[in-house]
Enzyme design. Structure first.
Site, PDB file in Angstrom:
ATOM      1  N   LEU A   1       0.620   0.060  -4.349  1.00 12.99           N
ATOM      2  CA  LEU A   1       0.164  -0.270  -3.157  1.00 12.99           C
ATOM      3  C   LEU A   1       1.564   0.851  -1.887  1.00 12.99           C
ATOM      4  O   LEU A   1       2.423   0.088  -2.866  1.00 12.99           O
ATOM      5  CB  LEU A   1       0.244  -1.061  -2.414  1.00 12.99           C
ATOM      6  CG  LEU A   1       0.413  -1.990  -1.626  1.00 12.99           C
ATOM      7  CD1 LEU A   1      -0.497  -1.519  -0.454  1.00 12.99           C
ATOM      8  CD2 LEU A   1       0.611  -3.230  -0.535  1.00 12.99           C
ATOM      9  N   ASP A   2       1.490   1.851  -1.375  1.00 19.93           N
ATOM     10  CA  ASP A   2       2.648   2.218  -0.261  1.00 19.93           C
ATOM     11  C   ASP A   2       3.489   3.311  -1.562  1.00 19.93           C
ATOM     12  O   ASP A   2       5.101   2.908  -1.204  1.00 19.93           O
ATOM     13  CB  ASP A   2       3.082   1.347   0.223  1.00 19.93           C
ATOM     14  CG  ASP A   2       2.874   0.681   1.500  1.00 19.93           C
ATOM     15  OD1 ASP A   2       1.141   1.040   1.655  1.00 19.93           O
ATOM     16  OD2 ASP A   2       2.903  -0.519   1.576  1.00 19.93           O
ATOM     17  N   GLU A   3       2.384   3.571  -2.650  1.00 19.95           N
ATOM     18  CA  GLU A   3       3.809   4.129  -3.722  1.00 19.95           C
ATOM     19  C   GLU A   3       3.873   5.690  -4.000  1.00 19.95           C
ATOM     20  O   GLU A   3       3.807   6.876  -4.527  1.00 19.95           O
ATOM     21  CB  GLU A   3       3.996   3.298  -4.835  1.00 19.95           C
ATOM     22  CG  GLU A   3       4.732   2.048  -5.327  1.00 19.95           C
ATOM     23  CD  GLU A   3       6.469   2.662  -5.483  1.00 19.95           C
ATOM     24  OE1 GLU A   3       6.352   3.647  -5.575  1.00 19.95           O
ATOM     25  OE2 GLU A   3       6.752   1.304  -5.693  1.00 19.95           O
TER      26      GLU A   3
END
Lengths: 284, 284, 284, 284
Positions: B227-229
């Site tokens: 996530l969000d990486e």
């Protein structure tokens, strides 16, 4: 001698504070030249900074203080007043990187940062010659695992002897003890070489490189006992791209660090910053 | 019909790649109008994007491909060529916030973003009228805990049926499954409303407010299963101060989001971005 | 000794230049590490800068030059090659404001600006001590209406004697003669303290204040015989508001000036800048 | 119904104004929530904007006005008070470029710009469908050399009939008459697509391209009878390089224009802007 003063007030928020304060000041022949205030809607706290001019000859601070305390008693203020040209006694801490120190000293010399640099403290001898050039006392306080607490004691003595109001960690690569952070909370400004809260701790430029960020940052903040977690004063950024090496990022970062730290110090010595729990309120 | 092409090459780095590629192209009557390359010193990977012009009538892509493969066999290239005016089939995903969708559609309509918007997919009906106005198919795919995998199956079918090349998550508030992220890696662009890696996850503006940052950011990135990486494509920032409420930050953030997402999409459809492990190489 | 070189080429634009140059270089065992090129669509001129590595022991520049000239004769190139670590002999000119000088010297000392500062030239004695501290020859060349041409003659002699390649006007408040500007065109960098083409001439901060601009700027440019009109190299800006006095603007401007000038000088000494009529092409 | 008001005051500067105003307000049960003031040291003029809350039920504006006038008579104020949620009647003017119009309408719809868009006026039919979509009256007022004064008369009638407070020139490519500029001075906001005072007049992107600037700008300003010379409200910039064509500059400029105009309009409708001779004072 200037007849201007800076007044700072922090108190519980309610209606009518500005009216109360400004009319009390008027009674004392102090007039608002410039002021800013802010009521935090979350914790109901009111902050105010005002630049005042005294219309009579010489302000007797003690007498005024008594009067003002009494007049505004109902506000339950935490307040202070100082001449507008007040210059704090400052200690600049530095390790091997000298760019922030150089930059600060240039600004002091050219009158941009009106502060009295009482001393430079370092765990290395590298920048003694800068201190000498500016004719400022230089204290060499090496820090090792073993002598850490003694070194800090030495630093505390210097701070006390020279009546230091403000400590600037200008790329000082030592971590201060929790106790030191607490005792001088709000009086120590650090420059962290990243856009906090990203990349806390060591080697932030390498972290930024590894992450592939497209914007580089620097953050000036008050030091708290939590590493790189104290209230943020100012931040700056610069666009970068994939071709930048960690070394490039470091060089770009240096300019960000110098400018951000100088701006934060300027806000502090102009007494524009209030700590508001984990954040800052800055009237600029 | 244009005679211009965009060539993309990724291969192990070594001496003489530019000479080898450019002379091979010349033999095929393809000439470099514009090119950029980068050799990552860490993983010894070479990336190149070149805009080419074909000096004869019509380029037979298949014949050229065979020739080019053979000529440059020693380079072990991962490569592709497409007409410079190639427009990907795009699906825009949106939830309740419509600013990024509106902004993208305006840019598409006015020729700034040359892509074919094949459909708009949403878990809400709110923006159907925008789809209607632009005469673009709108798929309402509600997502609940229970129907999550069915909903994703529905989406996969749309993607397949419409031959979608690029998915844009324009403030789409649903998390895609790991499998979906992997299958379409490098084909899904998300806009995260913070300066990553700060403030991952939900309510980044509230996180930024709580932290008291002085600069607000937005980040466009490829979606990975973390996530969000995923690899960062672009970031933007704007200066803020203590007086900004979470609502203010949100409004300022909207502009950052729209512009950052639009820029990332532009880079992608102009085929300027290479994924380089966890980072991006962008020739702009 | 490094085996890396920087090649610069300017020639009429046509198809196949990159292929011709890169394969010629390969024949001479010179390989492109990094390159950038640009074809100006208006005047059909091609510009290229390439960082090369020589795969053999020692490059004989003369022999290579003959070979390369012959190989690429058809391109009608204006070209040059120099070791990548070549450092120009530089003269820094300064008047009363020392911030740009200080900033440049710090960058030189810390290896950020790889150049050989041959001397500091000033029409005032103020900054002699900076020259002394850095152990750099200081030439005091006062300029009056009467002695202007003699003063310039003196300067020309210094330039000649010290074999100066680059002159940096670091807030040098004297206007050079047209002849001097022409003779050294492309070798003199000036920092103008405004966002050109706004606010040419004297007192730009006062002009900016009077106009009420909301953004302040600085411009580094090559000096031409038209005052403040030479090709722009770099510009920087900072947001300001109504409350800033001319003095405030000046202080903010100083940082802009220092950083913008340093960046322009860096581009120049890395040989990234081409003059393209009244504009610059910069490969950064 | 909200009990909040915005007070604006302009008067000759002297000591004690803040105290006088705030205590007068207190007497009327109006309390300062937020305020800002500025004394121009050049023309000795004081400006103040305050957000007030009325602690009783319903404020009778007329009665308050009489009281306040009398109380503060000595200040010789030019002042006004309006509900904080007051929305001006606005006419948006547009020609062929619709990006600023689209952007404004999106912000109005999503509550970011609290204003009442009374009509859209254009010398072309292109954007009638945007007006229709938003259900806003659209007035087609073609302008030719011959009918210019009649066209302006038509516009004046619309302004009058719809009781328009604010005119926004959202890339409206017609020049208003001197008389119109004077009659509505301070009520017409224009977006100029350059960094004023650079590049006044027509085709600023082509001018910027020709000049080779490294930073592109946009300027929102009040319209005065001097072309592109009215008081500047806001400016924005973006870095560009040599490879950008006039078309590229135009596209980058569009985002600058939209955002800068939106910000200027927001300041205006929140009543944050004072005209101070040829400049603006903005409390933001």
């Amino acid at each position: 001698m200037s007849n201007e003063y800076v007044l700072r007030v922090k108190c519980p928020d309610r209606y009518g504070i500005v009216a109360k304060i400004s009319s009390s000041l008027n009674k004392a022949n102090l007039f608002i030249l410039d002021s800013a205030h802010y009521g935090d809607p979350e914790n109901k706290t009111f902050f105010m900074r005002a630049k005042l001019i005294y219309s009579k000859k010489v302000l007797k601070i003690d007498a005024f203080s008594k009067f003002f305390e009494k007049e505004c008693k109902s506000l339950k203020m935490d307040w202070s007043i100082k001449p507008a040209d007040y210059q704090p006694n400052t200690a600049i801490f530095v390790s091997k990187y000298g760019h922030c120190l150089q930059d600060l000293m240039y600004r002091v010399d050219s009158g941009i940062l009106p502060m009295n640099v009482s001393c430079i403290i370092s765990n290395h001898m590298d920048h003694k010659k800068i201190a000498d050039w500016h004719e400022i006392p230089f204290f060499y306080v090496p820090v090792t695992k073993e002598n850490k607490s003694q070194a800090e004691k030495k630093i505390r003595n210097i701070i006390k002897d020279l009546d230091i109001d403000l400590m600037i960690l200008a790329r000082y690569m030592q971590i201060l003890s929790n106790k030191m952070c607490k005792d001088f909370y709000g009086k120590i400004i650090n420059i962290h070489h990243s856009f906090l809260p990203s990349f806390k701790g060591a080697k932030p430029y390498h972290q930024a490189y590894a992450k592939g960020v497209k914007i580089l940052g620097a953050t000036a903040h008050y030091v708290s006992s939590q590493l790189d977690e104290g209230p943020i004063i100012d931040q700056s950024v610069e666009r970068v791209d994939h071709a930048k090496t960690p070394r490039d990022l470091e060089l770009i970062g240096r300019d960000l660090e110098s400018i951000t730290l100088a701006r934060a110090v300027k806000y502090h010595i102009e007494r524009r910053i209030f700590i508001n729990n984990s954040k800052t309120v800055i009237f600029n």
